[in-house]
Design an enzyme around this catalytic site. Structure first.
Site, PDB file in Angstrom:
ATOM      1  N   HIS A 378       6.137 -15.778  81.078  1.00  0.00           N
ATOM      2  CA  HIS A 378       5.061 -16.644  81.556  1.00  0.00           C
ATOM      3  C   HIS A 378       3.793 -15.815  81.705  1.00  0.00           C
ATOM      4  O   HIS A 378       3.844 -14.671  82.152  1.00  0.00           O
ATOM      5  CB  HIS A 378       5.474 -17.258  82.899  1.00  0.00           C
ATOM      6  CG  HIS A 378       4.501 -18.229  83.472  1.00  0.00           C
ATOM      7  ND1 HIS A 378       3.340 -17.837  84.112  1.00  0.00           N
ATOM      8  CD2 HIS A 378       4.507 -19.583  83.517  1.00  0.00           C
ATOM      9  CE1 HIS A 378       2.676 -18.905  84.515  1.00  0.00           C
ATOM     10  NE2 HIS A 378       3.368 -19.979  84.173  1.00  0.00           N
ATOM     11  N   ARG A 439       2.836 -20.237  78.117  1.00  0.00           N
ATOM     12  CA  ARG A 439       4.194 -19.966  77.676  1.00  0.00           C
ATOM     13  C   ARG A 439       4.361 -20.427  76.234  1.00  0.00           C
ATOM     14  O   ARG A 439       3.520 -21.135  75.689  1.00  0.00           O
ATOM     15  CB  ARG A 439       5.209 -20.705  78.569  1.00  0.00           C
ATOM     16  CG  ARG A 439       5.347 -20.165  79.961  1.00  0.00           C
ATOM     17  CD  ARG A 439       6.321 -21.009  80.769  1.00  0.00           C
ATOM     18  NE  ARG A 439       5.738 -22.275  81.194  1.00  0.00           N
ATOM     19  CZ  ARG A 439       6.442 -23.309  81.644  1.00  0.00           C
ATOM     20  NH1 ARG A 439       7.754 -23.234  81.723  1.00  0.00           N
ATOM     21  NH2 ARG A 439       5.844 -24.422  82.012  1.00  0.00           N
ATOM     22  N   LYS A 442       3.714 -24.319  74.756  1.00  0.00           N
ATOM     23  CA  LYS A 442       2.914 -25.021  75.747  1.00  0.00           C
ATOM     24  C   LYS A 442       1.494 -25.215  75.233  1.00  0.00           C
ATOM     25  O   LYS A 442       1.106 -24.665  74.197  1.00  0.00           O
ATOM     26  CB  LYS A 442       2.913 -24.258  77.067  1.00  0.00           C
ATOM     27  CG  LYS A 442       4.264 -24.227  77.768  1.00  0.00           C
ATOM     28  CD  LYS A 442       4.669 -25.617  78.240  1.00  0.00           C
ATOM     29  CE  LYS A 442       5.968 -25.576  79.025  1.00  0.00           C
ATOM     30  NZ  LYS A 442       6.350 -26.917  79.534  1.00  0.00           N
ATOM     31  N   ASP A 445      -4.734 -23.756  78.089  1.00  0.00           N
ATOM     32  CA  ASP A 445      -5.187 -23.959  79.464  1.00  0.00           C
ATOM     33  C   ASP A 445      -6.219 -22.878  79.761  1.00  0.00           C
ATOM     34  O   ASP A 445      -5.966 -21.693  79.555  1.00  0.00           O
ATOM     35  CB  ASP A 445      -4.011 -23.866  80.431  1.00  0.00           C
ATOM     36  CG  ASP A 445      -4.390 -24.213  81.873  1.00  0.00           C
ATOM     37  OD1 ASP A 445      -5.577 -24.069  82.237  1.00  0.00           O
ATOM     38  OD2 ASP A 445      -3.498 -24.618  82.636  1.00  0.00           O
ATOM     39  N   CYS A 447      -7.238 -21.429  82.419  1.00  0.00           N
ATOM     40  CA  CYS A 447      -6.957 -20.364  83.389  1.00  0.00           C
ATOM     41  C   CYS A 447      -6.283 -19.168  82.730  1.00  0.00           C
ATOM     42  O   CYS A 447      -6.419 -18.036  83.196  1.00  0.00           O
ATOM     43  CB  CYS A 447      -6.103 -20.881  84.534  1.00  0.00           C
ATOM     44  SG  CYS A 447      -4.386 -21.249  84.107  1.00  0.00           S
ATOM     45  N   TYR A 448      -5.577 -19.395  81.619  1.00  0.00           N
ATOM     46  CA  TYR A 448      -4.904 -18.282  80.939  1.00  0.00           C
ATOM     47  C   TYR A 448      -5.885 -17.426  80.147  1.00  0.00           C
ATOM     48  O   TYR A 448      -5.478 -16.413  79.581  1.00  0.00           O
ATOM     49  CB  TYR A 448      -3.786 -18.809  80.042  1.00  0.00           C
ATOM     50  CG  TYR A 448      -2.658 -19.393  80.850  1.00  0.00           C
ATOM     51  CD1 TYR A 448      -1.832 -18.574  81.604  1.00  0.00           C
ATOM     52  CD2 TYR A 448      -2.446 -20.767  80.906  1.00  0.00           C
ATOM     53  CE1 TYR A 448      -0.821 -19.104  82.383  1.00  0.00           C
ATOM     54  CE2 TYR A 448      -1.434 -21.305  81.673  1.00  0.00           C
ATOM     55  CZ  TYR A 448      -0.620 -20.468  82.419  1.00  0.00           C
ATOM     56  OH  TYR A 448       0.373 -20.994  83.205  1.00  0.00           O
ATOM     57  N   ASP A 504      -9.417 -26.885  82.938  1.00  0.00           N
ATOM     58  CA  ASP A 504      -8.272 -26.551  82.095  1.00  0.00           C
ATOM     59  C   ASP A 504      -8.593 -26.840  80.632  1.00  0.00           C
ATOM     60  O   ASP A 504      -8.570 -25.954  79.767  1.00  0.00           O
ATOM     61  CB  ASP A 504      -7.077 -27.379  82.596  1.00  0.00           C
ATOM     62  CG  ASP A 504      -5.886 -27.398  81.661  1.00  0.00           C
ATOM     63  OD1 ASP A 504      -5.984 -26.915  80.523  1.00  0.00           O
ATOM     64  OD2 ASP A 504      -4.826 -27.907  82.068  1.00  0.00           O
ATOM     65  N   ASP A 511     -12.269 -27.686  88.698  1.00  0.00           N
ATOM     66  CA  ASP A 511     -11.788 -27.272  90.013  1.00  0.00           C
ATOM     67  C   ASP A 511     -12.121 -25.801  90.210  1.00  0.00           C
ATOM     68  O   ASP A 511     -12.520 -25.093  89.283  1.00  0.00           O
ATOM     69  CB  ASP A 511     -10.289 -27.539  90.182  1.00  0.00           C
ATOM     70  CG  ASP A 511      -9.434 -26.825  89.143  1.00  0.00           C
ATOM     71  OD1 ASP A 511      -9.457 -25.581  89.102  1.00  0.00           O
ATOM     72  OD2 ASP A 511      -8.738 -27.511  88.368  1.00  0.00           O
ATOM     73  N   HIS A 514      -9.720 -23.112  88.180  1.00  0.00           N
ATOM     74  CA  HIS A 514     -10.030 -22.914  86.760  1.00  0.00           C
ATOM     75  C   HIS A 514     -11.430 -22.346  86.565  1.00  0.00           C
ATOM     76  O   HIS A 514     -11.677 -21.635  85.584  1.00  0.00           O
ATOM     77  CB  HIS A 514      -9.866 -24.228  85.990  1.00  0.00           C
ATOM     78  CG  HIS A 514      -8.434 -24.605  85.751  1.00  0.00           C
ATOM     79  ND1 HIS A 514      -7.722 -25.397  86.610  1.00  0.00           N
ATOM     80  CD2 HIS A 514      -7.573 -24.249  84.744  1.00  0.00           C
ATOM     81  CE1 HIS A 514      -6.491 -25.548  86.149  1.00  0.00           C
ATOM     82  NE2 HIS A 514      -6.363 -24.860  85.027  1.00  0.00           N
TER      83      HIS A 514
END
Length: 564
Positions: A378, A439, A442, A445, A447-448, A504, A511, A514
């Site tokens: 992850h 992952r 998936k 996103d 945040c990654y 995201d 938010d 993020h």
């Protein structure tokens, strides 16, 4: 005059087109997962259009909301457009969900005025068609969290008060827009209210020579009054006032206090003094609390006799709990080590090879890291693991081996499969969108951008043998092993909300979480190993974040200087 008119009647030469995104992904077998991926690509596709081909009014709209540089003032005034000032506050406060402050701007209908189109098709030499970071709007959105009451929907984040403070404060720091002194003083007071005292029991023989705790236990341990474990004052930060101490909000609170201290240290601001005094008063208690969170477990058979250990040295490894009686995973190890490094908690019991063994055991067959052994790789856990190993190696090499009781392998370097890790992170960058997924199988996103991008930065810097994370090296890897320009494109095009804040993906609301990690990822792409703004304008440059600790590098230097 006639000659100039004749020239103006000719069609202008075509402008060079922006490089198109790669072809959409094709699948041999359709499934629910591939359908979701195709929907996400379709969601992002409109953001990758060549801006020079857009209708004139849509270009005007992008300029009015700030995504494109402003045009000539007189021409802008002539355009009939809707601005943010014309949206009433009633509309802004009527929205629900995490986007409580949000408003939406409708894309204007196409305007067919040929003169306006020619104005929009001017040369792009000055970056007229390069997307801008909405710096002022992001700053306004983030500052509200520190100066105004949060909307009712944020009740679900009641246990994340230090996190909200850190997310917004670090984001504002990277944008160069920290709030005023009054707000910073209130930040320190709010974090102080989240502190939770406790008493823990530690074996006296373990800590008799500990650099941090020995002065507390010396009298009791030498007098013989206590046998075995002795009580020590301890504590940590909880998610809010009256909540139990927890590694995650403790990490967030300490990082936020480091920012406040460093921001005002040169001017001797009251908030800076308050932050430093708070950290100093809690340092020994934090050390005792972290020691009480240790959890020894059998050394995995797969690690015995490999290059991860020296055969016959020990039979167990040391992990940490997130809180008393809480879960055991590598988040606890990383957050504990990050705080210890910032506050100079030089306890050899924390920086042990057994701790490194646990983190190394979390690497999976995929190459990434899970939260604990035998779990799925992850992005968030991978960052925590590689950052923890980097901190462990640096700190343990600075501690004299003789001071590491029972840890004969104190100078040993823990080895992991770096090639597999690098390949796993690189494969998480989506070929079409340009952002990262957390992952395998998936969706992208925002945040990654930091969790995966930061993990790659730590790995590449570590492989180069660079002593300073903010340095520029000519080592094995002279650039990050992912496409930094495509990641910047995703953040600027898809992750920005035109009203401020980041998200995201385009279909999700903005938010604070993020916003923080999109900006942190953007900073990594701009500064780590080499300076690169990609195809961005210079105005998009933000402060340099430390890839391991994720506060600005000057904040790290200032707090370490204070405690060293």
């Amino acid at each position: 005059m006639q000659e100039s008119e004749a020239v103006s009647d000719e069609s202008p030469p075509p402008l060079p087109a922006q490089p198109p995104p790669p072809p959409r992904v094709q699948y041999m077998v359709e499934s629910e997962s591939t359908e979701l991926q195709q929907e996400t690509e379709t969601e992002c596709e409109p953001f990758f259009v060549d801006l020079k081909t857009l209708p004139v009014d849509q270009v005007r709209h992008l300029r009015n909301v700030g995504l494109l540089p402003a045009e000539n003032p007189s021409a802008a005034a002539a355009a009939a457009t809707v601005t943010l000032d014309e949206v009433t506050e009633d509309v802004a406060t009527s929205r629900s969900g995490n986007d409580d402050y949000g408003v939406h701007i409708e894309v204007l209908e196409e305007h067919t005025d040929d003169e306006m189109r020619e104005e929009c098709n001017d040369s792009d030499e000055d970056g007229a068609f390069r997307i801008q970071l909405l710096r002022e709007k992001h700053s306004e959105y983030l500052t509200r969290a520190l100066t105004l009451p949060l909307p009712p929907s944020y009740v679900s984040l009641d246990a994340s008060r230090p996190w909200i403070i850190y997310w917004t404060l670090h984001s504002l720091d990277m944008l160069g827009s920290l709030p005023d002194e009054t707000a910073l003083v209130n930040v320190v007071k709010a974090l102080d209210s989240c502190w939770e005292d406790s008493v823990v029991y530690i074996n006296a023989t373990e800590i008799r020579n500990d650099a941090v705790l020995k002065d507390i236990v010396e009298a009791e341990a030498t007098s013989g009054k206590y046998q075995g474990k002795i009580p020590l004052p301890a504590g940590g930060f909880g998610g809010n006032g009256g909540q139990i101490a927890h590694c995650a909000p403790t990490y967030a609170a300490v990082l936020a206090l480091c920012i406040v201290y460093s921001a005002g240290v040169d001017t001797s601001a009251p908030s800076s003094t308050m932050a430093l005094n708070l950290l100093r008063s809690k340092r020994q208690r934090l050390c005792a609390w972290y020691l009480s969170l240790r959890c020894d477990m059998p050394l995995l058979t797969a690690l015995s006799g490999t290059n991860n250990t020296i055969s016959g040295e020990r039979s167990f490894m040391t992990a940490y709990r997130m809180h008393h009686d809480g879960e055991v995973d590598c988040r606890a190890t990383y957050t504990m080590l990050a705080v210890a490094v910032l506050l100079n908690i030089n306890s050899p019991l924390l920086f042990s090879a057994r701790t490194a063994d646990f983190v190394a055991s979390c690497q999976t067959y995929e190459g990434g890291f899970g939260g604990e052994p035998h779990s799925e790789a992850h992005g968030g856990y991978t960052f925590c693991a590689i950052a923890a190993l980097k901190l462990l190696e640096e700190k343990r090499l600075s501690i004299a081996p003789a001071s590491v009781s029972g840890d004969l392998e104190s100078e040993r370097r823990v080895e992991i499969d770096r090639a597999a890790l690098r390949a796993w992170i690189a494969r998480r960058q989506m070929s079409y969108e340009g952002g990262f997924a957390g992952r395998c199988n998936k969706l992208v996103d925002g945040c990654y951008s930091f969790w995966q991008g930061g993990a790659m930065a730590v790995l590449d810097i570590w492989s180069n043998g660079s002593e300073g994370e903010d340095s520029r090296t000519d080592g094995i890897f002279d650039d990050l092993c992912f496409d930094r320009e495509k990641l910047q494109r995703y953040i600027l095009l898809c992750a920005q909300d035109v009203n401020g804040g980041l998200r995201d993906k385009p279909s999700k609301p903005r938010d604070f979480y993020h916003s923080c990690y999109n900006l942190s990822g953007l900073s990594v792409t701009q500064h780590c190993l080499s300076n690169s703004l990609g195809d961005s304008v210079a105005a998009n440059a933000i402060g340099e974040t430390h890839p391991v600790l994720n506060i600005r590098v000057e904040r790290v230097r200032a707090i370490q200087k204070a405690f060293n």
